[in-house]
Motif scaffolding. Structure first.
Motif, short mmCIF file in Angstrom:
data_model
loop_
_atom_site.label_atom_id
_atom_site.label_comp_id
_atom_site.label_asym_id
_atom_site.label_seq_id
_atom_site.Cartn_x
_atom_site.Cartn_y
_atom_site.Cartn_z
N GLN A 173 1.35 1.38 -4.35
CA GLN A 173 1.61 -0.03 -4.67
C GLN A 173 1.10 -0.93 -3.54
O GLN A 173 0.40 -1.90 -3.77
CB GLN A 173 3.10 -0.23 -4.88
N ASP A 225 0.21 3.11 -9.15
CA ASP A 225 1.35 2.22 -8.91
C ASP A 225 0.84 0.79 -8.79
O ASP A 225 0.27 0.40 -7.76
CB ASP A 225 2.09 2.65 -7.65
N GLU A 226 1.01 0.03 -9.84
CA GLU A 226 0.57 -1.36 -9.92
C GLU A 226 -0.89 -1.53 -9.50
O GLU A 226 -1.20 -2.21 -8.53
CB GLU A 226 1.49 -2.25 -9.06
N THR A 252 8.62 2.90 -8.63
CA THR A 252 7.89 3.56 -7.54
C THR A 252 8.62 4.82 -7.10
O THR A 252 7.99 5.85 -6.83
CB THR A 252 7.72 2.58 -6.36
MG LIG Z 1 7.30 -0.47 -7.01
#
Ligand SMILES: [Mg+2]
Ligand SMILES: Nc1ncnc2c1ncn2[C@@H]1O[C@H](COP(=O)(O)OP(=O)(O)O)[C@@H](O)[C@H]1O
Lengths: 270, 354
Positions: free
Chosen positions: A89, A181-182, A47
């Motif tokens: 995220q 992010d994810e 991240t």
């Molecule tokens: Mg992360």
């Protein structure tokens, strides 16, 4: 797939928070049209890496160039004009706004109306401009199949839908490079399949270059053109998905870790 | 934020985006609102001077409160110095017309612009600080401006205060409640319409985005400093216009009125009405203007049996304001606007409660 042109060039990035070295000398590049994944255990610095690219963090050492242009010191709000968009995220929607307004915020840097012309709406062409962008936003809404919730308040939606709205908002920026992010964290199998399909479409049909952080190895291996592995802030490997799967260092540092959440409930780690 | 869908009768589908982007949720709402505004234009023909006076107060306070709602409710910042902007606008308009012979017609909007400049100045720290620190900074601006009012005799008339001229257009003087009512009403309609448009276009959305999640707002290309400072500028613009309208109504402006108490009353208006709600602002202002009247009325009612009450009237009024804020924060934190939505929803579904 990988056309030779480099879109994003990251050179020797180091970032620390006090004593914590989040990133140490990380370099990589992403070619235009690529679908590039970053993997690694929790706390590896994935991240942080995206935050450096999107401008939320400024690395102490190293340079980031986007289309040859130096962007390392640029403020986050100056980067969407260049063509960089992202999702977060942890959900970061505007919770009290409708889904539609959330996505319309993505058009902010493309819209021209301001405090005065927006307030005078009918007299200044702001209405016409808003309408044009509304049309384009509706295309994104259709593509991501969220038409039924467009008027819902974003904060009231389920986790999976909120992730999808966040993606829609990032797509509305019209980015050339989209950082995810994810995008599938916390989703069930069906939602993950949908999300994977959207990401492939964005990459192939919409022509966006994608940098994605993802824990689900099945997804990563299926979707990515190239993969980079981070561990304790260092890049430990990069290459084609098959090479990464076969890499001994990676296996040891990452894939072997039974307690990590990447070995998720469905056991998709090949 | 108004989220129209839940309030729309089922089966009401929009076929074009344009019809989905109208300022009112449904045609019925539009007609009701327009009819209501038309009715407001008839009030001077039927309303007593007492009623007219209250409505004029609701008008200029409502405009200023809407400004405060932009900064607090929509942008999510705190401002404890709003009454100083209101006062500045009142003095500025008097100063422009008295010292430079600017016609009142132009002095009112110009006073708004001058106040906006002051607001931008006060707003500069808002670009950097938040929460408690911003509260203290705006509180400081309140006291600095109060001090300025007391000292700058050239601007305010000092302790004696400033006389104001009546608004005159082509020789017609708006010196009665009946005529001045229309001036205030037109300002209210224009400013509330302007604000509704603002909130549904680019920069209004940006303000709300800054409030809801400033980090992702920044990623969306929103310059946080610009919007935080601008929301203060706008809030001062509205307060300045409200204050100018107040000044030319009373015919006289003096510094005593623009204290922290009035700033808190402005905050009460938007908390009670609904933070981030445009029509809630009006509801809250009505509530806050009528509350002291109600107190006075009740005190007079009981003064026969408790003569001491009359002396305590001022305290009772202030306590009622405090009590109202506390009760709303506890029982209806989303304000009258939210309560009104629920009542509408109830009648729409009546007799089925779900
Ligand atoms: Mg992360
Ligand atoms: N804002 C921050 N302040 C302090 N430490 C941080 C901050 N952001 C990240 N870190 C630290 O940097 C390291 C990498 O974090 P992160 O990039 O979030 O990892 P990942 O996304 O790979 O799980 C962690 O040790 C984390 O605690």
């Amino acid at each position: 797939m990988p056309s030779a042109q480099t879109l994003l060039q990251v050179d020797d990035i180091s970032l620390s928070f006090g004593g914590v070295k989040a990133l140490q000398g990380v370099s990589f590049d992403v070619k235009a049209g690529e679908l590039f994944s970053i993997i690694g255990p929790n706390g590896a610095g994935k991240t942080s890496m995206l935050n450096c690219v999107s401008g939320r963090y400024h690395p102490q050492v190293g340079s980031i160039r986007f289309r040859e242009k130096e962007i390392t010191r640029l403020k986050p709000n100056q980067r969407c004009n260049l063509g960089i968009g992202r999702t977060f995220q942890n959900l970061a929607l505007f919770n009290h706004m409708s889904v539609l307004d959330n996505i319309m915020v993505g058009r902010h840097h493309l819209l021209k109306n301001n405090f005065l012309t927006g307030g005078l709406y009918w007299l200044t062409g702001a209405r016409k401009e808003e309408l044009e962008h509304r049309r384009q936003v509706e295309e994104i809404i259709d593509f991501l199949e969220i038409a039924h919730i467009r008027k819902a308040q974003a904060g009231t939606l389920s986790y999976g839908l909120r992730k999808r709205v966040e993606l829609a908002r990032a797509v509305a920026l019209k980015p050339d490079l989209i950082l995810l992010d994810e995008p599938m964290a916390g989703m069930n199998h069906e939602e993950k399949e949908d999300m994977a399909r959207y990401i492939i479409d964005l990459n192939e049909e919409w022509g966006m270059t994608v940098v994605m952080i993802e824990h689900d190895m099945g997804v990563v291996m299926d979707l990515s053109h190239r993969v980079m592995v981070l561990d304790f802030g260092k890049k430990i490997a990069a290459g084609l998905p098959d090479e990464i799967m076969a890499n001994a260092t990676v296996k040891k540092a990452y894939l072997g870790e039974e307690d990590d959440d990447l070995v998720d409930s469905e056991g998709e780690v090949a | 934020m108004s989220l129209g869908s839940s309030m729309r009768p089922c089966g009401d589908y929009r076929t074009t985006y344009a019809s989905d982007m109208t300022i009112f949720a449904t045609p019925v709402t539009r007609y009701i609102t327009l009819a209501f505004i038309a009715l407001l234009f008839l009030v001077p023909f039927v309303g007593s001077p007492y009623v007219l006076n209250l409505m004029i107060q609701i008008g200029y306070y409502g405009i200023a409160a809407l400004g405060l709602n932009l900064v607090v409710g929509f942008t999510g910042q705190i401002s404890l110095g709003h009454s100083a902007f209101f006062g500045f606008g009142a003095f500025a308009s008097a100063w422009l017309s008295n010292s430079f012979g600017v016609p009142v017609f132009f002095a009112i909007p110009l006073a708004g612009v001058l106040t906006m400049l002051v607001g931008l100045l006060v707003g500069i720290p808002a670009g950097r600080i938040k929460g408690l620190y911003l509260a203290i900074a705006t509180l400081a601006s309140q006291f600095i401006l109060e001090d300025f009012f007391a000292r700058a005799g050239w601007f305010t008339g000092g302790s004696a205060g400033a006389m104001t001229e009546y608004l005159t257009i082509f020789g017609f003087s708006f010196d009665t409640d009946q005529s001045y009512y229309y001036v205030v009403l037109i300002y209210v309609v224009l400013i509330f319409t302007f604000t509704s448009n603002l909130i549904r276009s680019r920069d209004g959305r940006a303000l709300v985005a800054v409030r809801d999640h400033y980090l992702s707002a920044e990623i969306m290309g929103i310059n946080l400093t610009w919007y935080r400072v601008m929301s203060f500028g706008l809030s001062a613009l509205y307060a300045g216009i409200g204050g100018a309208l107040f000044g030319h109504y009373l015919g006289f402006v003096s510094a005593e009125g623009f204290t922290i108490i009035l700033s808190i009353q402005f905050l009460a208006m938007i908390i009670i009405g609904g933070l981030g709600s445009i029509y809630g602002t009006i509801l809250g202002t009505i509530f806050m203007v009528l509350l002291p009247e109600l107190m006075e009325w009740s005190v007079n009612l009981f003064s026969g049996s408790y003569p001491d009450l009359v002396q305590s009237l001022a305290y009772i009024k202030e306590m009622a304001i405090g009590l109202a804020i506390i009760l709303f924060l506890i029982f209806e934190p989303e304000g009258l606007a939210h309560r009104w939505q629920r009542i509408k929803a109830y009648w729409k579904l009546y007799p089925f409660s779900y």
